[in-house]
Design an enzyme around this catalytic site. Structure first.
Site, PDB file in Angstrom:
ATOM      1  N   GLU A   1       6.230 -16.396  -4.228  1.00 13.96           N
ATOM      2  CA  GLU A   1       5.295 -16.347  -3.104  1.00 13.96           C
ATOM      3  C   GLU A   1       4.557 -17.674  -2.947  1.00 13.96           C
ATOM      4  OE1 GLU A   1       2.553 -13.231  -3.905  1.00 13.96           O
ATOM      5  OE2 GLU A   1       4.016 -11.612  -3.645  1.00 13.96           O
TER       6      GLU A   1
ATOM      7  N   ASP B   1      -0.081  -9.626   9.756  1.00 12.38           N
ATOM      8  CA  ASP B   1      -0.552  -9.716   8.368  1.00 12.38           C
ATOM      9  C   ASP B   1      -0.029 -11.002   7.730  1.00 12.38           C
ATOM     10  OD1 ASP B   1      -1.953  -8.993   6.104  1.00 12.38           O
ATOM     11  OD2 ASP B   1      -0.399  -7.645   5.339  1.00 12.38           O
TER      12      ASP B   1
ATOM     13  N   ASP C   1       7.515  -8.930   4.894  1.00 13.51           N
ATOM     14  CA  ASP C   1       6.592  -7.799   5.033  1.00 13.51           C
ATOM     15  C   ASP C   1       6.159  -7.575   6.480  1.00 13.51           C
ATOM     16  OD1 ASP C   1       4.957  -5.672   4.701  1.00 13.51           O
ATOM     17  OD2 ASP C   1       3.688  -6.576   3.161  1.00 13.51           O
TER      18      ASP C   1
ATOM     19  N   TYR D   1      17.046 -11.210  -0.927  1.00 13.61           N
ATOM     20  CA  TYR D   1      16.230 -11.577  -2.085  1.00 13.61           C
ATOM     21  C   TYR D   1      15.880 -13.057  -2.024  1.00 13.61           C
ATOM     22  CZ  TYR D   1      15.077 -12.843  -6.910  1.00 13.61           C
ATOM     23  OH  TYR D   1      14.467 -13.346  -8.035  1.00 13.61           O
TER      24      TYR D   1
ATOM     25  N   SER E   1       0.819  -1.209   0.000  1.00 14.26           N
ATOM     26  CA  SER E   1       0.000   0.000   0.000  1.00 14.26           C
ATOM     27  C   SER E   1       0.854   1.260   0.000  1.00 14.26           C
ATOM     28  CB  SER E   1      -0.928  -0.002   1.217  1.00 14.26           C
ATOM     29  OG  SER E   1      -0.171  -0.079   2.415  1.00 14.26           O
TER      30      SER E   1
ATOM     31  N   LYS F   1      13.063  -2.427  -1.077  1.00 15.80           N
ATOM     32  CA  LYS F   1      11.747  -1.874  -0.756  1.00 15.80           C
ATOM     33  C   LYS F   1      11.850  -0.356  -0.762  1.00 15.80           C
ATOM     34  CE  LYS F   1       7.980  -2.226   2.619  1.00 15.80           C
ATOM     35  NZ  LYS F   1       7.476  -2.964   3.795  1.00 15.80           N
TER      36      LYS F   1
END
Length: 334
Positions: free
Chosen positions: A95, A134, A155, A90, A21, A40
């Site tokens: 995912e 999350d 994250d 990395y 986001s 990031k």
């Protein structure tokens, strides 16, 4: 963070690895040692306008103190006049969500090993006093090592250092009916206004609705027990190939969660089901892994589903994990 890396040390590849986001993650190669990193990047203006300065600084602080084979490592940080940069390890295996969707659910043995490594990561976080808040398949990635593929939890943008204990079921039940009434009315604006009111009280909705716990929906509270609920929904997703509370309407998802409305499809792995039954529990204090005085990770690891798992050897073990071929562009195409 032993290395000092800046923009001049990096050659950016024409490849996005993901988006958040408030951020995007791109692939870059170190000019001198040839190592690839996930960078990031966050706009300072966007962080400030979204009142997320504390979350961004908290993510940096949390990542800097964590060191575990199943948690992504932060290598360095730097900034320009307009952007913040986190140089991260990395992970070149894609995912978890990608592999679930390509295979339409993972085979039982792969699911077991992935779940075991997730438990390793989550219990470590909780022992460090950190709640991820999350946990979802998009935030679990794989890295190919000399021991084969292993996972990393990523994250930590909404993670928090938390000593708050889960609340008993009664305190949730007293407010659940009001929330369900709002959801029955499909009152998007009303629900948003209630969340805005909670933000004014210092609370905010954290996480992703398909995996968020009932306590987050009701009063924007997330403790380490909320991670355990999310863990159960991730296991369900791996086995079934779809989410436990999936619906095209986000508010229908919230209603399903508060109503504990989900079913197991035919053929759902029996061992995984017993684990899900112990984690996808409405009462935060009744979930497996919640002890009377805090995190009870040993109870979670002792569940019969994990029979045969050598927890100490797990990070360097050659796991029988079956993953699909992946390249960075594949996730975006999917």
């Amino acid at each position: 963070m032993p290395l000092s890396i800046t923009n001049t040390d990096l050659q950016y590849e024409d490849q996005d690895l993901g988006f958040g986001s408030l951020s995007r993650v791109v692939l870059a190669r170190h000019n001198h040692n040839g190592t690839y990193y996930a960078i990031k990047i966050m706009s300072k203006n966007q962080v400030i306008s979204n009142k997320a300065v504390d979350l961004v600084m908290q993510e940096k602080e949390i990542l800097g103190r964590l060191e575990h084979p199943n948690v992504v490592s932060i290598i360095s940080t730097f900034q320009t006049d307009i952007e913040l940069y986190y140089v991260l390890e990395y992970c070149n295996g894609g995912e978890l969500l990608y592999h679930i969707e390509v295979q339409k659910g993972l085979d039982p043995l792969t699911t077991k090993w992935v779940t075991a490594e997730l438990v390793n990561a989550v219990t470590y976080l909780h022992l460090q006093g950190v709640a991820h808040r999350d946990l979802k398949p998009q935030n679990v990635v794989f890295i190919h090592t000399e021991h084969g593929p292993h996972l990393k939890l990523i994250d930590f943008a909404t993670a928090a250092v938390s000593t708050e204990q889960p609340r008993p079921l009664g305190k949730i039940v007293r407010t659940a009916d009001d929330e369900l009434e709002d959801l029955d009315d499909a009152a998007d604006e009303r629900m948003r206004s209630r969340w805005h009111a909670r933000e004014a009280q210092g609370k905010r909705f954290i996480g992703t609705c398909q995996y968020c716990s009932p306590e987050m929906i009701i009063d924007c509270t997330a403790t380490y027990s909320s991670d355990l609920w999310a863990l159960g929904t991730v296991v369900y997703h791996m086995v079934a190939g779809t989410g436990a509370f999936d619906d095209e309407d986000s508010f229908a998802v919230l209603k399903r969660i508060l109503s504990w409305k989900f079913t197991y499809p035919e053929g759902f792995d029996a061992g995984a089901r017993t684990l899900c039954d112990a984690l996808i529990v409405l009462c935060p204090t009744a979930r497996l892994g919640v002890g009377p005085t805090g995190c009870a990770g040993d109870q979670l690891k002792a569940h019969p589903y994990f029979t045969g798992v050598d927890w100490d050897a797990l990070p360097t073990q050659q796991l029988d994990v079956h993953l699909s071929e992946w390249e960075p562009a594949a996730t975006q195409k999917l």
